[in-house]
Design a protein around this motif. Structure first.
Motif, short mmCIF file in Angstrom:
data_model
loop_
_atom_site.label_atom_id
_atom_site.label_comp_id
_atom_site.label_asym_id
_atom_site.label_seq_id
_atom_site.Cartn_x
_atom_site.Cartn_y
_atom_site.Cartn_z
N MET A 1 49.63 -26.99 28.56
CA MET A 1 49.13 -28.31 27.49
C MET A 1 47.69 -27.79 26.96
O MET A 1 46.95 -27.24 27.85
CB MET A 1 48.99 -29.25 28.66
CG MET A 1 48.71 -30.70 27.73
SD MET A 1 49.04 -32.06 28.80
CE MET A 1 48.43 -31.74 30.50
N GLN A 2 47.51 -28.11 25.82
CA GLN A 2 46.34 -27.72 25.26
C GLN A 2 45.79 -29.02 25.04
O GLN A 2 46.04 -30.12 24.36
CB GLN A 2 46.30 -27.04 23.99
CG GLN A 2 47.05 -25.69 23.79
CD GLN A 2 46.99 -24.95 22.44
OE1 GLN A 2 47.73 -25.67 21.75
NE2 GLN A 2 46.53 -23.97 22.38
N LEU A 3 44.19 -29.08 25.52
CA LEU A 3 43.70 -30.50 25.46
C LEU A 3 42.20 -30.29 24.84
O LEU A 3 41.69 -29.47 24.98
CB LEU A 3 43.20 -30.84 27.01
CG LEU A 3 44.36 -31.16 28.05
CD1 LEU A 3 43.87 -31.52 29.46
CD2 LEU A 3 44.98 -32.65 27.47
N LEU A 4 42.20 -31.23 23.66
CA LEU A 4 40.76 -31.16 23.16
C LEU A 4 40.12 -32.42 23.88
O LEU A 4 40.51 -33.50 23.77
CB LEU A 4 40.90 -31.51 21.62
CG LEU A 4 39.83 -31.82 20.82
CD1 LEU A 4 38.95 -30.61 20.87
CD2 LEU A 4 40.35 -32.04 19.30
N LEU A 5 38.76 -31.93 24.35
CA LEU A 5 37.88 -33.01 25.26
C LEU A 5 37.32 -33.91 24.25
O LEU A 5 36.58 -33.14 23.32
CB LEU A 5 37.19 -32.29 26.14
CG LEU A 5 37.73 -31.29 27.00
CD1 LEU A 5 36.93 -30.68 28.07
CD2 LEU A 5 38.95 -31.81 27.76
N ASP A 6 37.21 -35.18 24.49
CA ASP A 6 36.35 -35.89 23.65
C ASP A 6 34.89 -35.66 23.97
O ASP A 6 34.94 -35.53 25.50
CB ASP A 6 36.92 -37.55 23.83
CG ASP A 6 36.17 -38.51 23.18
OD1 ASP A 6 35.28 -38.02 21.92
OD2 ASP A 6 36.44 -39.61 23.08
N THR A 7 33.83 -35.95 23.38
CA THR A 7 32.64 -35.56 23.92
C THR A 7 32.34 -36.09 25.27
O THR A 7 31.65 -35.90 26.12
CB THR A 7 31.63 -35.95 23.05
OG1 THR A 7 31.88 -35.53 21.65
CG2 THR A 7 30.10 -35.68 23.15
N HIS A 8 32.67 -37.54 25.42
CA HIS A 8 32.43 -38.29 26.67
C HIS A 8 33.08 -37.76 27.68
O HIS A 8 32.42 -37.46 28.99
CB HIS A 8 32.57 -39.91 26.39
CG HIS A 8 33.92 -40.26 26.35
ND1 HIS A 8 34.75 -40.32 25.34
CD2 HIS A 8 34.81 -40.70 27.52
CE1 HIS A 8 36.16 -40.79 25.57
NE2 HIS A 8 36.04 -40.62 27.08
N VAL A 9 34.23 -37.16 27.46
CA VAL A 9 35.03 -36.56 28.66
C VAL A 9 34.36 -35.19 29.03
O VAL A 9 34.37 -34.77 30.28
CB VAL A 9 36.45 -36.30 28.22
CG1 VAL A 9 37.38 -35.23 29.39
CG2 VAL A 9 37.45 -37.80 28.17
N LEU A 10 33.90 -34.37 28.26
CA LEU A 10 32.94 -33.06 28.32
C LEU A 10 31.90 -33.63 29.17
O LEU A 10 31.64 -33.00 29.93
CB LEU A 10 32.76 -32.66 26.96
CG LEU A 10 31.77 -31.45 26.98
CD1 LEU A 10 32.46 -30.23 27.86
CD2 LEU A 10 31.52 -31.03 25.64
N LEU A 11 31.25 -34.55 28.81
CA LEU A 11 29.96 -35.03 29.32
C LEU A 11 30.11 -35.40 30.80
O LEU A 11 29.61 -34.93 31.67
CB LEU A 11 29.09 -35.72 28.77
CG LEU A 11 28.22 -35.37 27.42
CD1 LEU A 11 27.80 -36.63 26.78
CD2 LEU A 11 27.41 -34.34 27.67
N TRP A 12 31.35 -36.02 30.89
CA TRP A 12 31.70 -36.63 32.27
C TRP A 12 32.03 -35.27 33.45
O TRP A 12 31.58 -35.50 34.52
CB TRP A 12 32.90 -37.51 32.08
CG TRP A 12 32.35 -39.03 31.82
CD1 TRP A 12 31.21 -39.52 31.59
CD2 TRP A 12 33.27 -40.07 31.51
NE1 TRP A 12 31.27 -40.68 30.93
CE2 TRP A 12 32.62 -41.28 30.83
CE3 TRP A 12 34.61 -40.22 31.60
CZ2 TRP A 12 33.11 -42.31 30.63
CZ3 TRP A 12 35.21 -41.29 31.15
CH2 TRP A 12 34.63 -42.49 30.56
N SER B 1 35.32 -29.25 20.77
CA SER B 1 35.15 -29.14 19.27
C SER B 1 33.47 -28.69 18.88
O SER B 1 32.90 -29.48 19.72
CB SER B 1 35.43 -30.36 18.51
OG SER B 1 34.97 -30.47 17.14
N ALA B 2 33.60 -28.06 18.03
CA ALA B 2 32.09 -27.90 17.57
C ALA B 2 31.38 -29.14 17.22
O ALA B 2 30.19 -29.37 17.37
CB ALA B 2 32.06 -26.97 16.28
N ALA B 3 32.17 -30.05 17.02
CA ALA B 3 31.89 -31.63 16.69
C ALA B 3 30.85 -32.00 18.01
O ALA B 3 30.01 -32.87 17.81
CB ALA B 3 32.66 -32.31 16.05
N SER B 4 31.46 -31.79 19.19
CA SER B 4 30.77 -32.29 20.17
C SER B 4 29.59 -31.66 20.59
O SER B 4 28.55 -32.49 21.16
CB SER B 4 31.77 -31.95 21.43
OG SER B 4 32.90 -32.67 21.30
N ALA B 5 29.18 -30.18 20.10
CA ALA B 5 27.93 -29.89 20.36
C ALA B 5 26.86 -30.57 19.32
O ALA B 5 25.76 -30.70 19.97
CB ALA B 5 27.81 -28.25 19.72
#
Length: 129
Positions: free
Chosen positions: A1-12, A38-42
């Motif tokens: 499975m390919q998962l794109l992490l939302d920013t809050h999930v990345l931080l959590w 995503s680069a958007a999360s950075a």
């Protein structure tokens, strides 16, 4: 499975793993899954840290590449086509970070790891919470 992490999930995942649901935790820990950020999360993390909205994210801002490495996550760049889709999407949601994540998930047929119900507005975006 390919998962794109939302920013809050990345931080959590990096700073407060106890906030992750068992489903998300298992998905992030499963070595068969490809984790993408995503680069958007950075951009989002750096912006919100600079504005004082994410004071606890200093270590992530200062060591972003290492943080992704710790999660075995791959950074997903933003293409012009995706940026265009994010801008043209006819949904009322105004958050530019969410719009980019939704467009990336849709464009690359990725499962978006997010607990944010706003993504239901974006047709074709599948989420895992």
């Amino acid at each position: 499975m390919q998962l794109l992490l939302d920013t809050h999930v990345l931080l959590w995942a990096l700073l407060e793993p106890q906030k992750l649901s068992p489903i998300l935790r298992n998905a992030l820990e499963d070595s068969d899954n490809t984790l993408m950020v995503s680069a958007a999360s950075a951009w989002e993390i750096a912006t919100k840290w600079r504005l004082g909205k994410l004071p606890h994210a200093r270590a992530v801002v200062e060591n972003y590449a290492m943080a992704l490495h710790r999660l075995a996550a791959v950074e997903l760049p933003i293409s012009g086509a995706v940026a265009r889709q994010a801008g043209l999407w006819q949904v009322p949601h105004r958050d530019p970070f969410d719009r980019l994540l939704a467009a990336q998930a849709s464009s690359d047929d990725l499962l978006l790891a997010s607990t944010d119900p706003a993504f239901a507005q974006f047709e074709g975006v599948r989420t895992l919470a």
